[in-house]
Design an enzyme around this catalytic site. Structure first.
Site: not given
Ligand code: DGL
Length: 272
Positions: A19-20, A51-52, A82-84, A192-194
């Protein structure tokens, strides 16, 4: 959908998760619960986080180093927590390596599409939303679900900066929630995992069971897939953590989801 070039003598190889940043720990924790006997390598790309806000091409370029690194580690599978990156780079790298790729969105879409939902909200990063991946993947299995996607710029920085209770953070989250609730969703998916790190704040604006964290579906999907291909490890249980920057920050920020005993090791790729 998932490449399957691995063979049964790969059972004891590690599983990589990336993930990021700390966000992927929400997925990692669930994986450890359902697959405690695997060996794991977790990589958090804090150097390139968030990443987003990046373009598809930037994401393809920067993840090349990560996928190559996992090849050197001889892993049996890579979990794209990471979804992105699942939305923007999975198709580029699928079938290019010997390991199995598990992208979170494509792996969970079928299960989510079978839930009793008519109106589904999705919160995700700008790059995930502009790819349209959630709507496309869910409607592929069930076109009756109306999907309302909303980008939430700033949320990842709130989590990485451990600022979830700051007044400005709460105000920003409330503004996004108010707009989303105008769609009258049955459920809101945290794409998003965050975002599960923000559940305490989010659930002050709607009941907690309104929110779907796909991590649990994802972990079970991976378990079933590995099991069906006789690739489960029964003798592992080790873990290694790596980051591309800020190891201290990762350890502190990740605490809410995972009890890291040591600081992650720093890896720097030549190009990143
Ligand atoms: N946590 C990541 C996701 O699931 C990326 C978030 C990011 O770095 O913007 O999309």
């Amino acid at each position: 959908m998932v490449s399957s070039t691995t063979t049964s003598n790969n059972k004891n190889k590690p599983i990589a998760v990336f993930d990021s940043g700390v966000g992927g720990l929400t997925v990692y924790k669930k994986l450890k619960e359902v697959l405690p006997n695997e060996d794991y390598i977790y990589f958090g790309d804090l150097k390139n986080c968030p990443y987003g806000q990046k373009t598809k091409q930037q994401l393809i370029d920067l993840t090349a180093d990560i996928f190559n690194y996992f090849k050197c580690e001889d892993v049996k599978a890579v979990v794209m927590a990471c979804n992105t990156t699942s939305a923007n780079v999975y198709e580029e790298y699928n079938n290019k390596f010997d390991y199995t790729l598990y992208p979170i969105i494509q792996s969970c879409a079928k299960i989510i599409s079978q839930l009793p939902i008519e109106r589904l909200g999705v919160f995700a990063t700008s790059a995930t939303i502009s790819s349209g991946a959630y709507k496309r993947e869910i409607n592929k299995y069930n076109s009756n679900i109306e999907v309302f996607e909303m980008a939430c710029p700033g949320w990842v920085q709130i989590v990485e900066g451990n600022k979830q209770n700051d007044e400005l953070s709460v105000q920003l989250i409330k503004e996004n929630m108010d707009k989303m609730l105008e769609n009258n969703p049955d459920k809101i998916l945290l794409g998003c995992t965050h975002y599960p790190f923000l559940l305490d704040v989010l659930s002050t604006f709607a009941s907690r069971d309104m929110f779907i964290d796909p991590a649990e579906y994802f972990a079970n999907y991976i378990k079933e897939d590995l099991q069906s291909r006789d690739l489960l490890n029964e003798n592992g249980g080790h873990e290694r953590f790596y980051v591309s920057a800020k190891p201290k920050k990762f350890k502190i920020g990740g605490k809410m989801f995972y009890d890291l005993h040591e600081e992650p090791q720093l890896i720097e790729f030549a190009r990143a």
